[in-house]
Structures are given as C-alpha cells and as structure tokens.
Design a protein around this motif. Structure first.
Motif: not given
Length: 221
Positions: A116-117, A135-144, A161-167, A202-206
């Motif tokens: 959850g960082d 097994g994490a999901v990574w959320v990213t975003y740009n300036d828009k 848990p098992y997620t992170l986010m960054s620009p 998140v911790q999915g089958p992949q």
C-alpha cells in the motif's frame, strides 16, 4: 363459651391454611410463567443468533463467490502479454522494457515496497517489476491526471496490501494500472474497471510468486 371459642379457632386455622395453599399455588403458577417466559426468550435469542450467524455465513460466501467471479471476468480494454515470454531473471544491469510502464521481464533482485505504498517520485522500473512478480498492482499516472483522481487512487492504494503507486511522466495513458503481464489505461479514478482490476490482479492468478514479500524491499520517495 369454650366450645364456641374452639370452633372459631378451628375455622380461623382452616381459613389460614386455605390462604397459604392459595399463595403457594399462586407462587407455583408465577414460577411456571417465569420459566415459560425465560425459555421463550432464550429460544428467541438462540434463534436470532442462529439466524444472524447463518446470514453472516451466507453473506461471506456470497462475497467470496462475487470475488471469484470478478477474478474470472475479463477487464474490458486491458492489454495482456504472454507470461511465458516475460523474463524473470534477477539482474544488476539496466533493462530495456518493450512497454511503458513495464509489466514483466528481467528485474532487480530487490523489489519496491508494495504494501500500500504511495510514492511521490518516479520509481526505478527494475525494482517495481519485481513487485509485480510478487503479485502487486502498480498504479501510475502522468501530468494529465487530475489531483482529485490522484488523491482517490492514493487512498485506495494505502488501504490495499500488495499495491504501490507512483507518477510516470513518460507514460502515454493518463492513469495506468499494471500487474504481471496485464495493463489497463483509464482516464479517471471513477472508472469501475479500476476496482475490477484490483480485485482480479492483486495477488491474482497471474502472479509468478504468490505470497512473496511486499515489505523489507526498496523504499522510494
């Protein structure tokens, strides 16, 4: 006179015994009523508890069923890569990924903390990819991306848990969600596919290494 007095005493004793007997009958009747009330109340409480427990169990089973169905259902618009073609070697050299952000490939031996960082700076891809392997999901975003959407997504990540986010200023999509071999682009945080992607991946089958750590890794800004 003596005979009359003795007769009166006998009558009084008989009346007193009758009153005592009546009081005893009333006490027994009251005890029976109290027992019936207590048994009825106890039965009602037990029935209520059983009913509540059954409802909770059914509710939990329904949630598990819904989650299982959500994991099976495809996420509309997602991109997929064959996991077998994605490298998984640990390397200490730069890696050139064919997609941005990357969804797999060779990566650093150290993962980014992904419990959850939420990071305010752009992350080293080789470390973030290792988090996806766990097994994490990574959320990213740009300036828009709108600040409100960034704040909403950050709150969701912090709770998951098992997620992170960054620009990521270099990515094409406004908001992008990545898992190992999977990626989704959305324009805002209200898109229902965001929740679906989290539920599914998140911790999915992949996940190549399910249950692997998302803490004690690399901590960014």
């Amino acid at each position: 006179m003596a005979s009359k007095s003795g007769k009166t005493t006998t009558t009084d004793n008989t009346a007193r015994q009758a009153r005592i007997a009546e009081m005893r009958r009333a006490d027994k009747a009251r005890d029976r009523r109290n027992k019936i009330i207590a048994i009825t109340a106890s039965t009602a409480v037990v029935a209520a508890l059983i009913g509540f427990g059954s409802w909770m169990l059914m509710s939990q089973k329904q949630k598990e069923k819904d989650a299982a169905e959500a994991r099976k259902a495809p996420v509309n618009g997602e991109q997929s890569w064959d996991a077998k073609t994605l490298g998984r070697n640990h390397v200490d050299t730069p890696v050139s990924y064919p997609m941005n952000p990357p969804v797999g490939g060779d990566h650093s031996p150290r993962w980014m903390n992904c419990n959850g960082d939420v990071y305010t700076g752009q992350l080293p891809e080789v470390n973030a990819v290792h988090s996806l392997e766990h097994g994490a999901v990574w959320v990213t975003y740009n300036d828009k991306a709108a600040k409100a959407d960034v704040d909403t997504l950050a709150e969701k990540v912090r709770k998951t848990p098992y997620t992170l986010m960054s620009p990521d200023k270099t990515q094409a999509g406004t908001i992008m969600l990545s898992a190992w071999g999977k990626q989704l682009t959305v324009s805002n945080a209200a898109d229902p596919r965001v929740a679906q992607f989290f539920t599914k991946y998140v911790q999915g089958p992949q996940t190549p290494e399910p249950g692997a750590a998302c803490t004690n890794g690399l901590a960014g800004k």
